[in-house]
Design a protein around this motif. Structure first.
Motif, PDB file in Angstrom:
ATOM      1  N   SER A   7      -8.690 -19.834 -19.426  1.00 26.57           N
ATOM      2  CA  SER A   7      -7.998 -18.848 -18.811  1.00 26.57           C
ATOM      3  C   SER A   7      -8.621 -18.523 -17.543  1.00 26.57           C
ATOM      4  N   ALA A   8     -10.126 -18.320 -17.707  1.00 26.30           N
ATOM      5  CA  ALA A   8     -10.997 -17.727 -16.455  1.00 26.30           C
ATOM      6  C   ALA A   8     -10.740 -18.849 -15.293  1.00 26.30           C
ATOM      7  N   ARG A   9     -10.393 -19.983 -15.180  1.00 25.91           N
ATOM      8  CA  ARG A   9     -10.207 -20.674 -14.228  1.00 25.91           C
ATOM      9  C   ARG A   9      -8.600 -20.959 -14.067  1.00 25.91           C
ATOM     10  N   LYS A  10      -7.881 -20.850 -14.850  1.00 26.90           N
ATOM     11  CA  LYS A  10      -6.509 -21.175 -14.869  1.00 26.90           C
ATOM     12  C   LYS A  10      -5.663 -19.861 -14.354  1.00 26.90           C
ATOM     13  N   TYR A  11      -6.155 -18.842 -14.298  1.00 31.58           N
ATOM     14  CA  TYR A  11      -5.797 -17.553 -13.780  1.00 31.58           C
ATOM     15  C   TYR A  11      -6.597 -16.996 -12.684  1.00 31.58           C
ATOM     16  N   ARG A  12      -7.397 -17.784 -11.991  1.00 36.99           N
ATOM     17  CA  ARG A  12      -8.158 -17.265 -11.131  1.00 36.99           C
ATOM     18  C   ARG A  12      -7.372 -16.713  -9.898  1.00 36.99           C
ATOM     19  N   PRO A  13      -7.500 -15.669  -9.457  1.00 37.13           N
ATOM     20  CA  PRO A  13      -6.645 -15.115  -8.320  1.00 37.13           C
ATOM     21  C   PRO A  13      -6.580 -16.059  -6.881  1.00 37.13           C
ATOM     22  N   GLN A  14      -5.463 -16.297  -6.423  1.00 33.98           N
ATOM     23  CA  GLN A  14      -5.357 -17.174  -5.183  1.00 33.98           C
ATOM     24  C   GLN A  14      -5.086 -16.230  -4.040  1.00 33.98           C
ATOM     25  N   ASN A  15      -5.115 -14.834  -4.015  1.00 39.39           N
ATOM     26  CA  ASN A  15      -5.013 -13.969  -2.883  1.00 39.39           C
ATOM     27  C   ASN A  15      -5.780 -12.788  -3.106  1.00 39.39           C
ATOM     28  N   PHE A  16      -5.648 -12.143  -2.222  1.00 42.52           N
ATOM     29  CA  PHE A  16      -6.051 -10.471  -2.511  1.00 42.52           C
ATOM     30  C   PHE A  16      -5.529  -9.835  -3.337  1.00 42.52           C
ATOM     31  N   ASN A  17      -4.038  -9.610  -3.453  1.00 39.80           N
ATOM     32  CA  ASN A  17      -3.399  -8.802  -4.161  1.00 39.80           C
ATOM     33  C   ASN A  17      -3.489  -9.193  -6.005  1.00 39.80           C
ATOM     34  N   MET A  18      -3.691 -10.394  -5.906  1.00 40.63           N
ATOM     35  CA  MET A  18      -4.011 -10.884  -7.451  1.00 40.63           C
ATOM     36  C   MET A  18      -5.392 -10.343  -8.021  1.00 40.63           C
ATOM     37  N   VAL A  19      -6.465  -9.887  -7.031  1.00 43.83           N
ATOM     38  CA  VAL A  19      -7.791  -9.680  -7.673  1.00 43.83           C
ATOM     39  C   VAL A  19      -7.745  -8.337  -8.338  1.00 43.83           C
ATOM     40  N   VAL A  20      -8.271  -8.102  -9.585  1.00 46.67           N
ATOM     41  CA  VAL A  20      -8.055  -7.109 -10.254  1.00 46.67           C
ATOM     42  C   VAL A  20      -9.288  -6.092 -10.161  1.00 46.67           C
ATOM     43  N   GLY A  21      -9.127  -4.675  -9.941  1.00 43.35           N
ATOM     44  CA  GLY A  21      -9.986  -3.734 -10.028  1.00 43.35           C
ATOM     45  C   GLY A  21     -11.001  -3.482  -8.739  1.00 43.35           C
ATOM     46  N   GLN A  22     -10.809  -4.443  -7.811  1.00 40.98           N
ATOM     47  CA  GLN A  22     -11.357  -4.115  -6.646  1.00 40.98           C
ATOM     48  C   GLN A  22     -10.530  -3.932  -5.275  1.00 40.98           C
ATOM     49  N   LYS A  23      -9.694  -3.112  -5.276  1.00 42.99           N
ATOM     50  CA  LYS A  23      -8.802  -2.674  -4.430  1.00 42.99           C
ATOM     51  C   LYS A  23      -9.647  -2.146  -3.288  1.00 42.99           C
ATOM     52  N   HIS A  24     -10.699  -1.489  -3.290  1.00 39.14           N
ATOM     53  CA  HIS A  24     -11.504  -0.880  -2.081  1.00 39.14           C
ATOM     54  C   HIS A  24     -12.096  -1.840  -1.373  1.00 39.14           C
ATOM     55  N   ILE A  25     -12.399  -3.212  -1.780  1.00 38.01           N
ATOM     56  CA  ILE A  25     -12.900  -4.363  -1.167  1.00 38.01           C
ATOM     57  C   ILE A  25     -11.739  -5.018  -0.389  1.00 38.01           C
ATOM     58  N   THR A  26     -10.895  -5.366  -1.209  1.00 38.85           N
ATOM     59  CA  THR A  26      -9.732  -6.278  -1.133  1.00 38.85           C
ATOM     60  C   THR A  26      -8.892  -5.629   0.098  1.00 38.85           C
ATOM     61  N   THR A  27      -8.973  -4.327   0.120  1.00 42.80           N
ATOM     62  CA  THR A  27      -8.189  -3.771   1.029  1.00 42.80           C
ATOM     63  C   THR A  27      -8.886  -3.872   2.500  1.00 42.80           C
ATOM     64  N   THR A  28     -10.200  -3.722   2.521  1.00 43.28           N
ATOM     65  CA  THR A  28     -11.250  -3.811   3.459  1.00 43.28           C
ATOM     66  C   THR A  28     -11.166  -5.045   4.213  1.00 43.28           C
ATOM     67  N   LEU A  29     -11.121  -6.087   3.299  1.00 46.40           N
ATOM     68  CA  LEU A  29     -11.117  -7.457   3.984  1.00 46.40           C
ATOM     69  C   LEU A  29      -9.735  -7.759   4.493  1.00 46.40           C
ATOM     70  N   LYS A  30      -8.767  -7.220   4.131  1.00 48.85           N
ATOM     71  CA  LYS A  30      -7.566  -7.694   4.533  1.00 48.85           C
ATOM     72  C   LYS A  30      -7.359  -7.122   6.193  1.00 48.85           C
ATOM     73  N   ASN A  31      -7.703  -5.820   6.036  1.00 48.80           N
ATOM     74  CA  ASN A  31      -7.760  -4.995   7.440  1.00 48.80           C
ATOM     75  C   ASN A  31      -8.533  -5.498   8.450  1.00 48.80           C
ATOM     76  N   ALA A  32      -9.750  -6.189   7.887  1.00 54.83           N
ATOM     77  CA  ALA A  32     -10.503  -6.612   9.024  1.00 54.83           C
ATOM     78  C   ALA A  32      -9.805  -8.208   9.564  1.00 54.83           C
ATOM     79  N   ILE A  33      -9.230  -9.009   8.722  1.00 49.69           N
ATOM     80  CA  ILE A  33      -8.729 -10.173   8.971  1.00 49.69           C
ATOM     81  C   ILE A  33      -7.436  -9.706  10.048  1.00 49.69           C
TER      82      ILE A  33
END
Length: 598
Positions: A7-33
């Protein structure tokens, strides 16, 4: 048969919205892009299994996407995204620094950076476990990391940020990943079991989330194991059995027995737990966590810190109100000490049972240490108490105007001073009712007489005066005799032979009339004499009838002893002293990047 994917490989997130519990980092990276403000070097650091490498791959995929979404996500349909998902993208390079940590490996990486990407905007280099690079490899990487080509982006990932050189840290944008919360882990597991058509109780998922300790990869691995163990039906009981977790019901029973001072019941309950295969350290750790949760429940403001399964918060709150906070704090301290010393104990079971015995009598100990319901500090009674002295003013014999035999003391005329440490003069009043009247005043000849002679002449037989013994000054011959007498007395009383031998070998020398010095050859001999100093001082004071006598202990360093030199040096000074003697030691410290234990 189709190959199984964990499951750790099968359900590995494919975009920032699927990353769990790291919203403070994914939001920063998306805004930078979105704003085209992408740095040339990133450092992702945090605990294991929280999404560092996943976020690095998603970012590498997103910045090369030819048709990104307005939110800054990859489209997953363009050629770059498809090649990335298939694992054959030429613009993404991953390096495992744990197995490629030499200077040569970094030089090969730097050579690849020179070539521009054939397709896409950026070439992304992901260096995982970067803290494993050697010091020379870090130095070889510095120039390229500081001024890379415009198309090169470096993403470094590590679990041990403190091992990375400060020169590397200053060249990167640092993102600190945090542990995934219990609620986020449970929600993600619920999504996965829904997709996999697995039946699971929520309490079972909460147990898995607690066991993973904020690591999503561990949570998914545990889920795969339990699904195989239970054939796809997860319950609270089979999850507890598989994870080797002790149920909270045992802790409630154990606390009830200990709080009621039922030592036998607590010992029998531990025997039952031990028969089920739970080791002593697991019991101590689990019980300490249980006590901590009860202590948290004592205050409603701290109830949010309660880390228990859903539905058991009320039980914890009711139990916490029935237990004194002082008992919980003391029990937590005892359990913590027992857990620390568990590894050093030879008899592990006896060590845990001794801890339970202490907890059984803890309630009684708290009652004994309180006065009127208020806890008080313990008084120190085993310390040596110095002899207290008080200076006595000068005394003269005044006139007695009363018809009764009375002794009135006034400080009108100077008289002979009585030494402070001497015993007081005791005067007994006459038992007969007869009264006498002293008419004569003290003449000039009487003032030269001793105070005792004046008292005898005035009151005669009606007052009994105890004679005051004169204090003697130190005399070396008598001091040595007194010292030998104490040695014989200590030997007859069964004292330690080492102490007796040390006292006999000591050298005595007078400092002044009230003090002398005792010289020994080593620190161990000094400690032996210090143990007897109070009794020995009192013995000598009684022999000379002088409470002002003191002595000091001196050590002659005739016997080589390295301990005193080391005691006066700290860790840095000891290392510098060794480095002067062995120059290669300093070179070894720099090469291995060792730190001194201060």
């Amino acid at each position: 048969m189709e190959n199984f994917i964990v499951s750790a490989r099968k359900y590995r997130p494919q975009n920032f919205n699927m990353v769990v519990g790291q919203k403070h980092i994914t939001t920063t990276l998306k805004n930078a892009i979105k704003n085209n403000q992408i740095a040339h070097a990133f450092l992702f650091c945090g605990p294991r299994g929280v999404g560092k490498t996943t976020c690095a791959r998603i970012m590498a995929k997103t910045i090369n996407c030819t048709n990104p979404t307005p939110e800054g996500e990859a489209c997953n349909t363009c050629g770059s995204c498809v090649s990335f998902d298939a694992g054959n993208s030429m613009n993404i390079h991953e390096l495992d620094a744990a197995s490629n940590n030499s200077v040569e490996d970094i030089r090969n990486l730097v050579e690849q950076v020179r070539f521009a990407p054939q397709a896409g905007k950026y070439k992304v280099y992901i260096v995982d476990e970067v803290h494993m690079l050697s010091s020379s490899a870090f130095n070889a990487f510095l120039k390229t990391l500081e001024e890379p080509p415009s198309y090169a982006i470096f993403i470094l990932a590590t679990t041990e940020k403190h091992k990375i050189l400060p020169t590397i840290l200053s060249r990167c944008q640092i993102f600190d990943f945090k542990r995934i919360t219990l609620q986020d882990t449970v929600e993600h597991l619920e999504e996965i079991i829904e997709k996999e058509n697995i039946s699971a109780e929520k309490t079972a998922l909460q147990l898995i989330a607690q066991k993973s300790e904020g690591c999503m990869r561990d949570a998914l691995s545990i889920l795969d194991k339990i699904v195989s163990f239970t054939n796809g039906i997860l319950t609270y009981q089979n999850t507890v059995e598989h994870l080797n977790i002790l149920d909270d019901d045992y802790y409630f029973k154990l606390l009830d027995a200990l709080y009621k001072q039922d030592m036998a019941g607590a010992m029998l309950l531990y025997e039952e737990i031990n028969q089920k295969g739970f080791e002593g350290d697991l019991v101590l750790n689990g019980f300490a966590t249980f006590i901590r949760n009860l202590l948290v429940c004592k205050d409603a403001r701290a109830a949010v810190l309660l880390d228990v399964l859903e539905g058991k918060q009320e039980i914890y709150a009711v139990t916490a109100q029935a237990i004194n906070a002082s008992y919980l704090i003391s029990a937590l301290n005892i359990l913590n000490e027992a857990e620390i010393q568990f590894k050093m104990a030879r008899n592990k079971r006896l060590h845990v049972e001794l801890c339970l015995i202490k907890l059984s009598f803890l309630q009684q100990a708290l009652q004994l240490s309180s006065e009127q319901g208020t806890v008080v500090k313990k008084k120190l009674t085993d310390r040596p108490i110095a002899i207290q002295q008080k200076n006595i003013p000068q005394y003269t014999v005044p006139k007695l105007a009363s018809p009764a035999a009375q002794l009135v003391i006034r400080s009108e005329q100077p008289a002979k001073t009585i030494a402070a440490p001497l015993p007081k003069v005791m005067v007994e009043e006459p038992k007969t009712p007869a009264t006498r009247k002293i008419i004569k005043e003290t003449s000039s000849n009487d003032s030269k007489k001793n105070l005792l002679d004046i008292l005898r002449a005035k009151v005669k037989e009606d007052v009994n005066v105890l004679e005051v013994q004169e204090a003697e000054d130190l005399n070396l011959e008598k001091l040595k005799n007194c010292w030998n007498d104490y040695c014989e007395k200590l030997q007859q009383d069964g004292g330690k032979p080492a102490t007796v031998g040390t006292l006999k070998m000591a050298q005595l020398a007078l400092t002044d009339e009230l003090s002398f010095s005792v010289t020994v050859q080593a620190l161990t001999q000094q400690k032996f004499i210090e143990q007897e100093k109070m009794q020995l001082t009192d013995f000598i004071q009684q022999a000379f009838n002088n409470r002002g006598i003191r002595f000091t202990i001196l050590v002659e360093h005739t016997i080589p002893d390295a301990i005193p030199d080391q005691l006066s040096l700290n860790s840095n000074q000891r290392f510098e002293k060794l480095a002067e003697k062995y120059p290669l030691l300093k070179d070894l410290k720099e090469r291995l990047r060792l730190d001194l234990d201060l």
